[in-house]
Enzyme design. Structure first.
Site, PDB file in Angstrom:
ATOM      1  N   SER A 263       0.941  -1.019   0.013  1.00 19.30           N
ATOM      2  CA  SER A 263      -0.237  -0.009   0.155  1.00 19.30           C
ATOM      3  C   SER A 263       0.709   1.334   0.160  1.00 19.30           C
ATOM      4  CB  SER A 263      -1.002  -0.023   1.307  1.00 19.30           C
ATOM      5  OG  SER A 263      -1.858   0.993   1.137  1.00 19.30           O
ATOM      6  N   HIS A 264       0.820   2.058   1.151  1.00 22.94           N
ATOM      7  CA  HIS A 264       1.526   3.318   1.013  1.00 22.94           C
ATOM      8  C   HIS A 264       2.869   3.450   1.558  1.00 22.94           C
ATOM      9  CE1 HIS A 264      -0.011   2.354   4.991  1.00 22.94           C
ATOM     10  NE2 HIS A 264       1.123   3.064   5.649  1.00 22.94           N
TER      11      HIS A 264
ATOM     12  N   LYS B 286      -2.191  -9.650   0.933  1.00 25.18           N
ATOM     13  CA  LYS B 286      -3.243 -10.048   1.802  1.00 25.18           C
ATOM     14  C   LYS B 286      -4.435 -10.738   1.103  1.00 25.18           C
ATOM     15  CE  LYS B 286      -5.932  -5.737   1.197  1.00 25.18           C
ATOM     16  NZ  LYS B 286      -6.578  -4.621   1.735  1.00 25.18           N
TER      17      LYS B 286
ATOM     18  N   ASP C 223      -2.572   6.341  -3.324  1.00 24.80           N
ATOM     19  CA  ASP C 223      -1.349   5.800  -2.804  1.00 24.80           C
ATOM     20  C   ASP C 223      -1.196   4.614  -3.636  1.00 24.80           C
ATOM     21  OD1 ASP C 223      -3.677   3.958  -2.315  1.00 24.80           O
ATOM     22  OD2 ASP C 223      -2.445   3.316  -0.377  1.00 24.80           O
TER      23      ASP C 223
ATOM     24  N   ASP D  65      -1.463   1.349  -3.770  1.00 25.89           N
ATOM     25  CA  ASP D  65      -2.488   0.373  -4.287  1.00 25.89           C
ATOM     26  C   ASP D  65      -3.911   1.025  -4.700  1.00 25.89           C
ATOM     27  OD1 ASP D  65      -2.971   0.775  -1.671  1.00 25.89           O
ATOM     28  OD2 ASP D  65      -4.011  -1.199  -1.207  1.00 25.89           O
TER      29      ASP D  65
ATOM     30  N   ASP E  85      -6.179   2.731  -2.949  1.00 22.76           N
ATOM     31  CA  ASP E  85      -7.295   2.511  -1.991  1.00 22.76           C
ATOM     32  C   ASP E  85      -7.369   4.070  -1.369  1.00 22.76           C
ATOM     33  OD1 ASP E  85      -5.227   2.009  -0.536  1.00 22.76           O
ATOM     34  OD2 ASP E  85      -6.294   0.221   0.479  1.00 22.76           O
ATOM     35  N   ARG E  86      -6.206   4.935  -0.974  1.00 21.77           N
ATOM     36  CA  ARG E  86      -6.419   6.076  -0.516  1.00 21.77           C
ATOM     37  C   ARG E  86      -6.659   7.284  -1.467  1.00 21.77           C
ATOM     38  NH1 ARG E  86      -2.193   6.076   4.475  1.00 21.77           N
ATOM     39  NH2 ARG E  86      -2.356   3.711   5.204  1.00 21.77           N
TER      40      ARG E  86
ATOM     41  N   GLU F  73      -9.329   8.336   9.001  1.00 25.35           N
ATOM     42  CA  GLU F  73      -8.696   9.651   8.989  1.00 25.35           C
ATOM     43  C   GLU F  73      -7.322   9.380   8.088  1.00 25.35           C
ATOM     44  OE1 GLU F  73      -5.412   9.356  10.301  1.00 25.35           O
ATOM     45  OE2 GLU F  73      -6.161   7.295  10.700  1.00 25.35           O
TER      46      GLU F  73
ATOM     47  N   LYS G 241     -11.477   0.415   0.766  1.00 25.69           N
ATOM     48  CA  LYS G 241     -11.532   1.908   0.573  1.00 25.69           C
ATOM     49  C   LYS G 241     -11.052   2.275  -0.974  1.00 25.69           C
ATOM     50  CE  LYS G 241      -7.094   2.746   2.963  1.00 25.69           C
ATOM     51  NZ  LYS G 241      -6.961   1.344   3.664  1.00 25.69           N
TER      52      LYS G 241
END
Ligand code: VG1
Ligand code: CO
Length: 542
Positions: free
Chosen positions: A112-113, A125, A276, A278, A280-281, A363, A375
């Site tokens: 991810s990030h 995952k 990000d 992947d 999702d952000r 957040e 997300k």
């Protein structure tokens, strides 16, 4: 081609954190490391006769790991795997494919990030048939399996050609290589008013989308530039790179500084966004104004009905505990349920599946809805665009009206990274021990109303998750939260979350760090951050 059963032995530390197993890439590339964990996944969920989705954010080792996972899926008897072309899928696109094809789940390769590259991070995952991250009970079972594993199954074979869309076979298993973007883009087109957004771009609306050399580049170019008519070049850093161009693919004001500078420049675009590793952000920025993720969640919840998919209203809202209470105020005014869950998207799955909530957020730059079970960065960007197109106002105007109506939850997160784990643990232990004596104490002119270690009982399945973060609540509604990160791969990262409510009408446009100054001082004093860790100032402020 031969099917092999390889003897192995448990490797310590294969415990999934907030979002899957994340380690330094060389660790993942070590003997049997990836194989042991993947076998543990298959041992827990079962592979025989099943169909899975496979994809990742394209970081270093993504391509090699995909070949290993495919050969193991085949050797464990899986019937079919759908793989994104080039072994690439954004996390929300993977979640969508799992649901769209009614598969038995999926494996997502991503940290991810976290940065990528030969010396940076890698991750794996498992997502469930509902498209969401495996819940704690399942990841615990996988971890337990890694502690007793003795062998794994794998085909010895040539690589599958993942560069070409189409059907192939591997040891009797069907491998369908699919376009990573097409189905996801179609879903977005179903949810939002593309006509209104297209008209807004045609009328001269300017945007900058920073894909941070990560997975959303091709998705953003297709959706924003090709389908919505945003000017060519709207998407920057649009080509995914195995090391994200050496950048930290975390969309926040620190790591997406180039975007921030552009948005705060004299002739900045109307709207800016970043996503990000992947996908999702999301970070959302207006011209001259940064939107905190907690505020973004609240604004999206308050305005969702402006998008076709949510025109009938939303059922409820959920936010992670450290996320500000701005969304709670919106839920109260809409007369809908609002839930407070532990950190991590896996805790939203049951609420979404049960139809109790429509929109969720964290957040940490995460927002999403019931369209998938992750997300979704581009979803949030598109919902913002839909709202901007319908309301015909600027981001700054929308935020000002929002705060005028609901009041403002000043909010900030301070991260202290790579602290020695023993020091961070000692600090948290001392803080936890001090909690029973805190209520009634006055500090920085504020009275502590209560303090606890957040525990969550899932309202749908009754499962309990304890020790999810220390909360110190003040009588004036201010709040301090402290927890240790579960996604880092080096030492401990302390996350300090700070919140203070201003009802207005005065005092709604302060600098958050100034508005929060007493809360910040109180947090340092109560937790003894400097004494335990030696740290005075955070590494990253969001
Ligand atoms: C962080 C965030 C959390 C998020 C998680 C995964 O976890 O705080 O809100 O769900 O990352 O996001 P932690 O345990 O480090 O605080 V992602 O985009 O890295 O999958
Ligand atoms: Co992510």
């Amino acid at each position: 081609m031969t099917k092999l059963t390889i003897k192995t032995a448990p490797i310590s530390g294969q415990k999934p954190g907030t979002s899957g197993l994340r380690k330094k890439t060389p660790v993942f590339m070590g003997p049997h490391y990836l194989e042991n964990f993947v076998q543990a996944i298959f041992d827990v969920v079962g592979a025989a006769g099943k169909t899975f989705v496979l994809g990742g954010d394209g970081r270093y080792f993504n391509d090699r790991a995909a070949q290993v996972i495919l050969r193991m899926a085949a050797a464990n008897g899986a019937a079919r795997v759908l793989v994104g072309q080039g072994a690439v899928l954004s996390t929300p696109a993977a979640s969508h494919l799992i649901r769209l094809n009614a598969t038995d789940g999926g494996i997502i390769m991503s940290a991810s990030h976290n940065p990528g590259g030969p010396k940076e991070d890698f991750g794996v995952k498992f997502n469930m048939p509902n498209g969401g991250p495996a819940p704690e009970g399942v990841t615990e079972a996988m971890y337990k399996r890694t502690t007793e594993i003795a062998e794994y199954h794998i085909w010895e074979s040539q690589d599958v050609d993942l560069g070409t869309v189409g059907r192939q076979s591997l040891g009797g298993m069907v491998v369908d290589v699919v376009d990573p973007v097409a189905d996801y883009a179609a879903l977005m087109e179903n949810l939002f008013d593309f006509k209104a957004i297209r008209a807004m771009f045609a009328a001269g609306f300017r945007m900058r989308m920073d894909s941070m050399c990560a997975v959303t580049g091709p998705y953003a170019v297709e959706i924003l530039e090709n389908r919505l008519g945003a000017a060519q070049g709207t998407v920057v850093n649009a080509v995914p790179l195995p090391d994200f161009g050496g950048m930290h693919p975390d969309p926040n004001p620190t790591w997406a500084k180039a975007l921030m500078d552009e948005m705060f420049s004299a002739d900045g675009p109307d709207f800016g966004a970043a996503s990000d590793g992947d996908g999702d952000r999301n970070m959302v920025v207006g011209r001259g104004i940064y939107v905190s993720p907690s505020d973004s969640l609240a604004v999206l919840a308050a305005n969702a009905q402006l998008a076709p998919a949510y025109a009938g209203g939303i059922a409820g809202v959920a936010r992670s505990m450290p996320t500000s209470a701005a969304a709670d105020r919106v839920a109260a005014s809409l007369g809908i349920e609002c839930f407070e869950t532990p950190t991590g998207w896996k805790f939203f799955g049951n609420l979404l599946d049960a139809g109790r909530v429509t929109i969720c957020g964290e957040e940490s730059f995460g927002t999403g809805s019931d369209h998938v079970r992750e997300k979704d960065g581009l979803w949030a960007v598109l919902l913002w665009l839909n709202i901007l197109a319908v309301r015909g106002q600027s981001v700054a105007e929308i935020l000002a009206e929002h705060w005028a109506k609901f009041g403002r939850n000043y909010y900030s997160r301070h991260d202290f990274e790579a602290i020695e784990s023993t020091k961070a643990d000692a600090m948290m232990a001392a803080l936890r021990a001090s909690l029973p004596g805190l209520a009634g104490r006055e500090i920085e002119g504020m009275v502590i109303a209560g303090a606890d270690d957040f525990a969550y009982t899932d309202p749908v399945d009754g499962s309990v998750s304890a020790q999810q973060g220390v909360r110190i609540l003040f009588e004036d509604g201010s709040r301090i939260v402290l927890r240790l990160s579960g996604t880092g791969t080096e030492g401990a990262t302390l996350r300090l979350y700070l919140e203070r409510y201003a009802a207005g009408p005065q005092g709604l446009d302060l600098d958050p760090q100034e508005a929060l100054a007493p809360v910040i001082r109180a947090a340092h004093a109560l937790a003894g951050i400097e004494g335990f860790t030696g740290r005075v100032a955070p590494d990253v402020i969001t």
